[in-house]
Scaffold this motif. Sequence first.
Motif: not given
Length: 402
Positions: A236-246, A264-273
């Motif tokens: 997870t990287n707040p500076q890149k608006n990147l979240t990772l949720n386990l 384990a399953e997770l999702e990642m989200r970000a505005f920038e591809p």
Amino acid sequence: MDIISLRQSAEASLPQMLDWLRRMVEINSFTTNTEGVNQLGALTAECFAELGFRSESVPSDDPTHGSHLFLSRGPSDKKPIVLVTHLDTVFPPEEEVQNDFRWLPEGNRIYGPGTVDIKGGTTLIWLMLRLLRESSPDLFESTHWMIAANSAEEVIGADFARKTTARCPQGAHAVLVFEGGPHEKDGWHLVTARKGRAEYRITSHGRAAHAGSNHALGINAVVELSRILPAVSALTNPQKNLTLNLASMHGGTVLNRVPHEAVAELEMRAFEPAALAEAGEALESFTQRTAAGAEINVECIGRTQAWPGGRDTDALYRAWEKAATQMGISTVAEQRGGLSDANYLCTLGPTIDGLGPSGGNAHCSERSADGSKLPEYVEKDSFVTKAVLNVLAVNVIAAQQV
């Protein structure tokens, strides 16, 4: 356009709009309640028929989902203005009954399933188009309108995007999404970007053994997986608006057996591809054989493209910003982490989201005695303001194609 006259017209049509909304809310349209979803689709087609819209019901690729609905009118040789909504909600019928969750007006709020997400958005489209027909009849008649209603948006039915795209061979003049648009102290929120998502599964393969007599011969897949999860979460990287949720982890079978597999399953989200791609590469580097001998495998199990906004969206937003200034109100450009059909349809043309009414507590059906829990609601007075705002802005963008 005369704002006072528009408001008066909107107020006059509001009771009829609210009656349509009540009838829609009274139909359970949980995603896998195909009968209810299709019943709502038929009612929605009836609602827009008086505005001259032709209906097309298109089966979903998933047989557990209802049919998508496409409504259209106007010259088909022009790129359409696509007005996006959906038919499904997240509430199973038994949940609505258990929580007595139904159409319930209380002051300025109307509670009920789908009141803001998104049946209120559907009826706001009706109110907006009705005002456009009254105030700008020539423009209304000369514009190619397409209402696209997804039958499975709550589970991101990807086939809806393909079917919508097939009906827009030249692309779209604009894609307008009627998810709820909150009204806060800083103004009326409009959505100008949404995060993309990547979903991953991490599997640990160990070695089974009897937990009592041969414990040392086993390789505990649960333990080996748990060793890497803190480092995975740290991506997870707040500076890149990147979240990772386990989101989930499970493994093993019975207590007297060293577990041979864990997942384990997770999702990642970000505005920038690029941020998603970089994090995905880092995640895949955890594919390895551990010191204890377990095999760790990382696989991507799903992707949803980001809608990063951009110049075309900014131009659309300025039309709404200018309309708000005319009305003496303000708008706020919001980037949202949640997904919507905008993620899939933004490639058709300039896109803006959050054009629906204001409300709250979407996806919640519970009400507690102390008021700490309240179910989904829509704010009745937001319909008139949002309809006038949308009419002023849509009048400008539709006129650009005449």
